[in-house]
Design an enzyme around this catalytic site. Sequence first.
Site, PDB file in Angstrom:
ATOM      1  N   HIS B  50     -14.951 -21.297  16.834  1.00 23.16           N
ATOM      2  CA  HIS B  50     -13.547 -20.910  17.008  1.00 23.16           C
ATOM      3  C   HIS B  50     -13.402 -19.394  17.120  1.00 23.16           C
ATOM      4  CE1 HIS B  50     -13.022 -25.039  15.308  1.00 23.16           C
ATOM      5  NE2 HIS B  50     -12.329 -25.092  16.419  1.00 23.16           N
ATOM      6  N   VAL B 177     -11.064 -20.047   0.131  1.00 26.44           N
ATOM      7  CA  VAL B 177     -10.367 -20.669   1.258  1.00 26.44           C
ATOM      8  C   VAL B 177     -11.075 -21.961   1.656  1.00 26.44           C
ATOM      9  CG1 VAL B 177      -9.533 -20.383   3.626  1.00 26.44           C
ATOM     10  CG2 VAL B 177      -9.661 -18.383   2.106  1.00 26.44           C
ATOM     11  N   ASP B 179     -11.138 -24.800   4.311  1.00 28.99           N
ATOM     12  CA  ASP B 179     -10.705 -24.995   5.703  1.00 28.99           C
ATOM     13  C   ASP B 179     -11.401 -26.263   6.165  1.00 28.99           C
ATOM     14  OD1 ASP B 179     -10.191 -24.939   8.398  1.00 28.99           O
ATOM     15  OD2 ASP B 179     -10.986 -22.931   8.749  1.00 28.99           O
ATOM     16  N   MET B 180     -10.671 -27.355   6.134  1.00 36.91           N
ATOM     17  CA  MET B 180     -11.283 -28.672   6.167  1.00 36.91           C
ATOM     18  C   MET B 180     -10.622 -29.598   7.175  1.00 36.91           C
ATOM     19  SD  MET B 180     -11.087 -31.181   2.841  1.00 36.91           S
ATOM     20  CE  MET B 180      -9.557 -32.078   3.151  1.00 36.91           C
ATOM     21  N   TRP B 231     -11.208 -44.692   4.287  1.00 33.44           N
ATOM     22  CA  TRP B 231      -9.782 -45.031   4.315  1.00 33.44           C
ATOM     23  C   TRP B 231      -8.922 -43.877   3.787  1.00 33.44           C
ATOM     24  CZ3 TRP B 231     -13.681 -47.422   1.681  1.00 33.44           C
ATOM     25  CH2 TRP B 231     -13.759 -47.192   0.298  1.00 33.44           C
TER      26      TRP B 231
END
Lengths: 339, 339
Positions: B50, B177, B179-180, B231
Site C-alpha cells: 500500500h 496500531v 491494522d487488521m 464465522w
Amino acid sequence: MPQPAEIRIFYAEMESVFHKILVKHSFSEAKAAVCSRIFADNSLDGVYTHGVNRFPKFVQMVSENYVVGRNEPSKIGGFGALEQWNGNLGPGPNNAIVCTARAMELADANGIGCVALCNTNHWMRGGTYGWKAAKKGYAFICWTNTIANMPGWGAKDSHLGNNPLILAIPKDDEAIVLDMAVSQFSYGAMEKFAMQGKTLPVPGGYDEKGQMTTDPTKVLKTQRSLPIGYWKGSGLSLLLDILAAVLSSGRATYEITEQKVESAVSQVFIAISLSNLHNSSAINTVINNIVRDYHSASPDDSNNAILYPGERVLQTRNKNSVEGIPVNMEVWSEILKLM
Amino acid sequence: MPQPAEIRIFYAEMESVFHKILVKHSFSEAKAAVCSRIFADNSLDGVYTHGVNRFPKFVQMVSENYVVGRNEPSKIGGFGALEQWNGNLGPGPNNAIVCTARAMELADANGIGCVALCNTNHWMRGGTYGWKAAKKGYAFICWTNTIANMPGWGAKDSHLGNNPLILAIPKDDEAIVLDMAVSQFSYGAMEKFAMQGKTLPVPGGYDEKGQMTTDPTKVLKTQRSLPIGYWKGSGLSLLLDILAAVLSSGRATYEITEQKVESAVSQVFIAISLSNLHNSSAINTVINNIVRDYHSASPDDSNNAILYPGERVLQTRNKNSVEGIPVNMEVWSEILKLM
C-alpha cells in the site's frame, strides 16, 4: 454419556424466581427487576451459559461480596460526550445497562456518546447491551476486558483476555448483533465438546507438543487456546484491553488476573444516534438490502446456514417463548434452593 | 525462482518523485504533498503493498478518473460530534486524512468525535490514520468497506469485503496500531507465498473439494478465502460494512461490487480525546505496564516473536530510514516513467 434430564421453564416463572433470589441477596426491588430480566432474556435467547446456567455462580459471587448487590455506578470524570463511570463493584448487568442508557442519552445530545466504566463486574452476555441499544434505534459498539484466559501470538501462557466485542445495528423492529469473544472457543464451549466426545469444527488451541489441534481435551489440558485469526485476534485482544483500561481508568487484564478472581473489570460503551443522520429515513431499507445480498450467496456443502449475527437468536427466542426455556434439571433445582 | 533485483531509495527522493507525478496528474501542490507523504510513509514502514508497489495502480486510477485528483471532501450532514462527509470520489488518502483531522477536532470539542465518509476511494493503508491520530494523543478507531473479496461463513461465493479495521492508542512518542483486514490473508499475500513456493502458516481458504487448505495456489484458484475466526470474522465483516454504509449514507460492499471497480467506498473515523480524562497524566504508564506484562509471557517454540501491533513497523521504519526503502527495480522504473 447420558444427557442430564431437561425441563422447560417459561420466561415469566424464570424471571420471578431470579427476582426473588436476588432480593434475598441484598438487591433492591428495582435492581432485582433489571438483573433478573437480563438473566431470563439471555436464557430465552439461548445464551444459557450467561443466563440460567450462570445464575448460581453469580449469586455465589454476590454472597462472597465480589459483586456488591446494593452498589450503584457513579460518574467520576469525562468531558462532553465522553464520560468515565465507576461501577463500584456493583452487579455487572445492572452497571452495564446504566452505562448503555447513558451512552444513548449522550448520543441523543451529541450524535455520538461514549461511557467508559471501571470497577464493574462480569456483564454476562455482551449482546444484551447491543440488542438493547439497537432495538431503540442506535448503532452500538461495546466491549469488556476479562481475566487472562488466552496466550498472545507466539506465547505459551495466557496474558490476554478473550475480551468480547459487540457491534449492533437496528433491523426492522429487531437488530443485527455481533457478540464475539476474541478467542476461537471459550473454555466452556470446549468442555461441552469434550463431554459429548466431539472434536472441534476448527482448531481451538494447542496440544502438549505445541501443535494446533481440534481435540478439545488436549486444549483443556494445555490451557493454550487460540485467538480468532491467530496473530490478528491476539492484537485485537491487546488493543481492546488497553482501550478499556485507559478510557475507564480501570484495571487491565493483567491486574484482574493478579486478583485471581474475575472482578473489577473495565468496559466501554459507544452509542451512535441514527435519527439525526441526513439519510435516517432510508436506513432500514439499506440494512435490509445488504442482508438480502448476504443471504443470496451460494451455500457451500458444510450445512452451515448463511445467517447474519443474531439471526439464530431470533429463532431460539421464538421457540423458547412458545415452548419454555430448556433447563438442566439439576441446575434448576440448585437455583430453587437459593430461594 | 530468482528474486527480481532490488534497489534502495531514500525517503526524501521517493516522496519527491511521487509528488512530481501527482502534480502532473491533476493534484494541487498541497494535495500532492499530503498524498506523496502517505505513500512514502507507508513504504518507509514496510507496507510496500500500500505504498510504492501500489503507486502505479493509484496513478492509473487517477488517469482513468475513478480517483478524481482535484476533488475535495465536503460535509453533507451530521449532528454535534457526529458528521457525515462526501469524499466526492477524491483521492482516498487525502479524504481519509481530512476526516481523521476532523474527527480529532470533534473530539477536542466533545470528548469523542465521529466522521463517516461516503464516496471516497481506497485509503491505501488504514494504519496511516491510526498512527496519525495516536501520535497526536488520541485513541482512534476507523474502518473501511471494500469490494466483495471473501465468502461469508457457509457460503461459496464472495459477498463480503475484507473491511480493514484499525484500533490505535499512543505509546510514548509513538503508537500501538492494530491494522487488521478481517480476511486471514489478502490475495496479495497469498500470491506472494505462491510465488515463493511456500505454504501458508495457517489455513487461508478452501480447495476445490471444499476442504480448508494451507496451499495458496488452491485458494487463489477457488477464490474462497477465509475470514479470521471463521464465522466470527464473517459476522464482523458484515457489521463493519453495514455500519460504514449506514453512517456515511454511502455504498455497501454489494454496491461497490456491482460497479466492478473498487471505487466510492464508505469509511468511519472515531477519535477519542485522552487529555480530558481524569486519569490523563497516568495513561502512558498504564499502557507501558500492560505492554510490559504482555511481553513477559513465555515464548512458544514457533519463533513468532511476542510483539504488540505496530512494534515491527517501528523496527522497519528505523531500518528503512537509515538504509533506504527497498524497491523492486522494475516497479521503480515503471514509476519513473510516470514523471
